[in-house]
Design a protein around this motif. Sequence first.
Motif, PDB file in Angstrom:
ATOM      1  N   THR A   1      -7.344   8.858  -6.878  1.00 14.05           N
ATOM      2  CA  THR A   1      -8.493   7.952  -6.768  1.00 14.05           C
ATOM      3  C   THR A   1      -8.150   6.557  -7.263  1.00 14.05           C
ATOM      4  O   THR A   1      -8.486   5.539  -6.635  1.00 14.05           O
ATOM      5  CB  THR A   1      -9.688   8.504  -7.558  1.00 14.05           C
ATOM      6  N   GLY A   2      -7.459   6.485  -8.399  1.00 13.12           N
ATOM      7  CA  GLY A   2      -7.083   5.188  -8.963  1.00 13.12           C
ATOM      8  C   GLY A   2      -6.220   4.381  -8.016  1.00 13.12           C
ATOM      9  O   GLY A   2      -6.468   3.175  -7.802  1.00 13.12           O
ATOM     10  N   TYR A   3      -5.228   5.029  -7.423  1.00 15.30           N
ATOM     11  CA  TYR A   3      -4.346   4.285  -6.524  1.00 15.30           C
ATOM     12  C   TYR A   3      -4.977   4.064  -5.163  1.00 15.30           C
ATOM     13  O   TYR A   3      -4.578   3.124  -4.439  1.00 15.30           O
ATOM     14  CB  TYR A   3      -2.983   4.975  -6.439  1.00 15.30           C
TER      15      TYR A   3
ATOM     16  N   THR B   1      -8.084  -5.778   0.799  1.00 11.13           N
ATOM     17  CA  THR B   1      -9.194  -6.731   0.717  1.00 11.13           C
ATOM     18  C   THR B   1      -8.702  -8.118   0.310  1.00 11.13           C
ATOM     19  O   THR B   1      -9.102  -9.140   0.904  1.00 11.13           O
ATOM     20  CB  THR B   1     -10.242  -6.233  -0.294  1.00 11.13           C
TER      21      THR B   1
ATOM     22  N   VAL C   1      -7.135  -0.145  -1.482  1.00  4.60           N
ATOM     23  CA  VAL C   1      -8.277  -0.843  -0.874  1.00  4.60           C
ATOM     24  C   VAL C   1      -8.334  -2.289  -1.372  1.00  4.60           C
ATOM     25  O   VAL C   1      -8.568  -3.229  -0.581  1.00  4.60           O
ATOM     26  CB  VAL C   1      -9.597  -0.110  -1.183  1.00  4.60           C
ATOM     27  N   ALA C   2      -8.105  -2.482  -2.663  1.00  2.00           N
ATOM     28  CA  ALA C   2      -8.129  -3.838  -3.215  1.00  2.00           C
ATOM     29  C   ALA C   2      -7.017  -4.698  -2.622  1.00  2.00           C
ATOM     30  O   ALA C   2      -7.210  -5.898  -2.354  1.00  2.00           O
ATOM     31  CB  ALA C   2      -8.006  -3.779  -4.738  1.00  2.00           C
TER      32      ALA C   2
ATOM     33  N   VAL D   1      -8.044   3.068  -4.954  1.00  2.02           N
ATOM     34  CA  VAL D   1      -8.745   1.810  -5.252  1.00  2.02           C
ATOM     35  C   VAL D   1      -7.776   0.642  -5.171  1.00  2.02           C
ATOM     36  O   VAL D   1      -8.102  -0.431  -4.631  1.00  2.02           O
ATOM     37  CB  VAL D   1      -9.402   1.894  -6.643  1.00  2.02           C
TER      38      VAL D   1
ATOM     39  N   CYS E   1       0.838  -1.211   0.000  1.00  2.00           N
ATOM     40  CA  CYS E   1       0.000   0.000   0.000  1.00  2.00           C
ATOM     41  C   CYS E   1       0.874   1.262   0.000  1.00  2.00           C
ATOM     42  O   CYS E   1       0.555   2.250  -0.679  1.00  2.00           O
ATOM     43  CB  CYS E   1      -0.931   0.010   1.208  1.00  2.00           C
TER      44      CYS E   1
END
Length: 403
Positions: free
Chosen positions: A107-109, A118, A114-115, A111, A74
Amino acid sequence: MNDSSYYVPSAAMAIVLLLKGRAALRAWRDPLLRSVYSLLLLSVLVFFFAAPPTISWVNRVTGVPNISAPLVYCLLSAFSASCLVLIINWRGGPPEATRRASRRWITGYAVVIVATATLFALGDASEQRLRDFDTHYADTPFIREMIVLYLVALTLSNIAMNAVCWPWALQVRGWLRVGLLVITVGFSCNITFAATKLTAVVTRWNGGNLDYLSTYVAPAMAAAAEVITAVGFCIPLACQRVGDTWSTWSTYRRLSPLWRELAPLSEHGDRTVRIGWWSPVELLVTQRESDIHDGMLSLYPYFDPAVRARAYDAAGAAGSSPDVARAEADAAMVTAALRARAADPEGRVISAATENSGPPAAAGGPRDLVAMSHALRCSPVVAAVREGAVPWAGDEPTSRFAH
């Protein structure tokens, strides 16, 4: 890389951040500087949390085996986003377009981050691996996808950065070009890091074993990439600052001849509290210019436009450009005024000027003080006035001056 070597670049970046801490807080509203400091901070965190001792400590404190893996991934994704945001703000453009592009990458990074979290939560990575996590879990569901995701995201960001930096470097000059070329080298190392990791992972998928690429070669490439990239971003900013400081010191030094002539005439010439040499050079230049302007103001009643006009013509006839001739003419007028003031110790001219027209106003508009100072030291026209070959009053020029 051994365990302690991860902390070397982290410590170096941390020192830079500490030295620039106050500047970072003062300039936090500046998107460019904010992006630079964010990049440096993330560089510190990536190396610190990627070190095996830190990995072991984080896993132990949280009680979650291998939790450091998604944490580092991350941070790498956030670092990629910060690089892209920095280059967008650095290159400039319409503010709204810059903000819009920055928001898209962030925003793209976000996501991706978060992915990553997850996928780690969905997978099973119960056996702690301090060095070979990527290859050890290359076939584990969800963990496998997490590893590929962060490597692909890192590769795409570095390809995008090189696609921006390389053409831009061909369009600019100076330290900016140097910085951009260094940055492209850093991002190329990052691409090599990701490619090395992917090679080891894909080899595991096919039943082979090239784990040493992921365990030993890739970390060295990552360290080189992070340091080179951070240096590349800092080179133009630091060198621009050094260049500005050098230019200001040069201005301060070049003003010396004119200042030495006029400072004794300034109403502040006898100030008991003077700015120390250790003060910011911009402040020293401001003081020196103020003394010069005050001295010129006190000389105003002695200024003779006829001397200035004749000096301008003589300088032009000697081959000086219009700007240089104006500076020589101003310096000649000041020199003649100094001679006239020295010949009037009782100040009769000043008294008469005050009675007739009140306090003197600034004479002749703005002047290039540095060029005047140079002319005062080097111009033969000014030397002729200083030596008395030309009278200060508006008489006809002597043969030496006219020549």
